[in-house]
Enzyme design. Structure first.
Site, short mmCIF file in Angstrom:
data_model
loop_
_atom_site.label_atom_id
_atom_site.label_comp_id
_atom_site.label_asym_id
_atom_site.label_seq_id
_atom_site.Cartn_x
_atom_site.Cartn_y
_atom_site.Cartn_z
N MET A 169 108.08 104.97 -22.01
CA MET A 169 107.27 105.93 -21.36
C MET A 169 107.95 106.33 -20.18
SD MET A 169 103.41 105.69 -20.36
CE MET A 169 102.76 106.52 -19.01
N PRO A 209 100.41 101.79 -22.53
CA PRO A 209 101.46 101.46 -23.39
C PRO A 209 102.66 102.25 -22.68
CG PRO A 209 99.90 102.93 -24.39
CD PRO A 209 99.23 102.52 -23.44
N LYS A 210 103.80 101.65 -23.10
CA LYS A 210 105.13 102.13 -23.00
C LYS A 210 105.62 103.17 -24.01
CE LYS A 210 109.76 101.62 -20.92
NZ LYS A 210 110.31 102.22 -22.06
N VAL A 211 105.10 104.35 -24.07
CA VAL A 211 105.40 105.39 -25.29
C VAL A 211 106.80 105.58 -25.58
CG1 VAL A 211 104.91 107.48 -26.30
CG2 VAL A 211 103.18 106.45 -24.86
N GLY A 264 106.79 98.53 -25.20
CA GLY A 264 106.26 97.80 -23.95
C GLY A 264 104.84 98.02 -23.09
#
Length: 569
Positions: A1, A128-130, A283
């Site tokens: 992200m 959420p870490k896209v 992540g």
């Protein structure tokens, strides 16, 4: 992200490597250290240029991150070596300035670092870490005016023409507002579970498509948008999320959760890692609700937002040596000795290459860096060579032609591995099924000089064992009992223990002399025995070493090896 993981390797990886490798810097001369650091810098530059300028990812992101952390470690180990730092964005600027810079994102090493970051912070949210590519979107009076690629965070490429074809990017907002957003273009996935499926090169797929001059309607339909920041929006994150939702950007609110304690962060990280999502993620992102005004933002990792990456699916491992294990049938399996590493809570010190041919093709030498993953979550697996050492020490491999099903019946130089494999097979469940006897037992007996051929153990007695280190009174008695039980094993078990080629539905009641007298043609008349297996069986029963073993078993009175007349007596 928040940005391509390629912006900053992240302080956490560097600190992790430095702490984990304290006092274990490479034992290199100045000239070798300079060569190794220069070679790694050049490799990083090639990866960066391909990814940022051409939209092609040549290496998995987590391996890239670890390689960049390794570069930082080596430079710390050899501070007197001058040279350029490996700037990941050195070739990727662009003609279009970002009105507000895209910041970096610090990645925390582990749960303790996350817990420390959360301490004394309030009003923190998790997302959420896209796993995609970062963009800036600019709207004027509700109309999409420009989309800028991340570039170097200050300037990027004009992606407006392609972006207008992406349905996930609204061309017209429901309100006539001037708006600047920062977000992630991602590849749409259906019920994607990161823990089991991995990233599937989703990020590089989007980067490659956006780097093209023309974006097809089909490809555009596969791209989604996750807005992760509204730099000039309301003061608090809940207000910004509500405003984005009203403008049609609903995923931001859907995947944002308040965090009060470390346990909350841990729970959401685990949830998003193991739950179906419409995108790949790598992540957890933690962000404070309030942050400084946008005009103060810079192209570096700010204090108000961090990432906690998921566990590595692949780890970078240094090759310390190459061993060659030779199996019972002569198959040569290269095994890499690795600098110990932890992967998914498992310590890994060795990994099999699989075959001699694969090792020769990959040409792996000590000093190389390889990618390791876990097959079935338990068995270390060699995936690829990531980095080659500047120094290429010679590795002498066994010659394949020297080892086969009938080689190495004694532990002569070069035959130690295959001979031990023969003994292990003999005592294992495939052979005589001798309890309490494994490779370690045989290694002790061989080291003591008591076993020089496959059947020397038949004459072992208690007095001899008492003189061998590692065998106490109790273990000696147990070993002798196990060895003596071999004399009662059936003839067919002895044939298998000696390594006779497999047969199916063949009468092996013996005696030995009858089986040994069969010709290749006679073997081939048996059910399930083809020309190749018939030739192997014929060769086995005629091999001088095997015949010598059969004589030892005859003399020892083992059932099936005596002559027909002796058996009748």
């Amino acid at each position: 992200m928040l940005t391509s993981a390629r912006l900053l390797v992240g302080l956490w990886l560097t600190l992790y490597f430095l702490n984990a490798n304290a006092n274990t810097c490479p034992d290199w001369s100045f000239s070798q250290a300079k060569a190794e650091i220069t070679q790694l810098r050049q490799q990083l530059n090639r990866w960066d240029d391909s990814y940022h300028r051409q939209g092609r990812s040549l290496v998995a992101d987590e391996l890239y991150d670890q390689s960049r952390a390794l570069f930082s470690q080596w430079r710390e180990c050899f501070p007197t070596i001058n040279g350029q730092s490996a700037n990941p964005l050195r070739t990727v600027g662009g003609p279009i300035a970002h009105p507000i810079p895209q910041t970096g994102l610090e990645k925390l090493a582990d749960g303790r670092a996350v817990e420390a970051w959360l301490k004394d912070r309030t009003d923190v949210w998790a997302q959420p870490k896209v796993d995609g590519v970062a963009v800036t979107l600019i709207y004027h009076q509700g109309q999409l005016e420009r989309v800028i690629s991340r570039g170097n965070g200050v300037r990027g490429q004009d992606w407006t023409a392609s972006a207008r074809k992406i349905g996930a990017i609204p061309a017209q907002l429901p309100q006539p507002v001037d708006l600047l957003l920062q977000g992630e273009l991602y590849w749409r996935l259906t019920d994607h579970i990161q823990a089991t499926a991995g990233s599937l090169s989703a990020r590089s797929s989007v980067a490659r498509l956006m780097a093209r001059k023309e974006l097809s309607a089909v490809d555009a339909g596969g791209i989604g948008l996750f807005v992760w920041d509204w730099p000039q929006g309301p003061a608090t994150l809940p207000e910004r999320l509500a405003g984005l939702k009203a403008l049609g950007f609903t995923q931001s609110a859907q995947y944002s959760q308040p965090i009060s304690h470390f346990a909350d962060a841990e729970r959401w990280r685990d949830h998003w890692y193991n739950s179906p999502l419409p995108f790949a993620s790598d992540g957890l992102v933690l962000r404070q609700s309030q942050r400084p005004p946008a005009q103060r933002w810079q192209v570096k990792a700010p204090y108000w937002i961090v990432a906690w990456k998921y566990p590595f699916a692949q780890a970078l491992a240094e090759v310390r040596g190459v061993q060659f294990n030779i199996g019972r049938t002569g198959r040569i399996t290269p095994v890499l000795e690795l600098k110990p590493l932890t992967l998914d809570d498992r310590q890994v010190k060795h990994v099999s290459v699989g075959s001699l041919q694969r090792w020769q093709t990959l040409d792996i030498r000590p000093g190389d860096q390889v990618a390791i993953s876990l097959a079935g979550l338990t068995i270390p697996r060699l995936d690829s060579v990531v980095l080659r050492g500047a120094k290429r020490p010679e590795v002498v491999a066994p010659r394949a032609k020297d080892f086969h099903q009938l080689s190495c019946w004694q532990p002569t130089p070069g035959c130690e591995s295959q001979f031990l494999a023969r003994l292990t097979w003999l005592s294992g469940k495939q052979g005589l099924a001798l309890p309490h006897i494994g490779p370690g037992t045989w290694e002790k007996l061989i080291s003591a000089g008591r076993i020089n051929n496959l059947l020397d153990w038949l004459t072992l007695d208690a007095q001899e064992l008492a003189n061998i280190d590692g065998f106490g009174e109790r273990s000696s008695a147990r070993l002798l009992s196990s060895l003596q039980s071999a004399r009662q094993r059936p003839f067919e078990s002895w044939l298998k223990a000696l390594g006779m080629p497999p047969t199916a539905d063949v009468d092996l009641t013996g005696p030995w002399q009858m089986l040994a007298a069969r010709s290749t043609a006679q073997w081939q008349t048996e059910t399930g025995i083809g020309p190749g297996r018939a030739a192997q069986l014929s060769a086995f029963f005629r091999d001088p070493q095997v015949l010598a073993l059969s004589e030892e078993l005859r003399a020892a009175g083992i059932d099936g090896f005596q002559s027909q007349d002796a058996r009748q007596l």
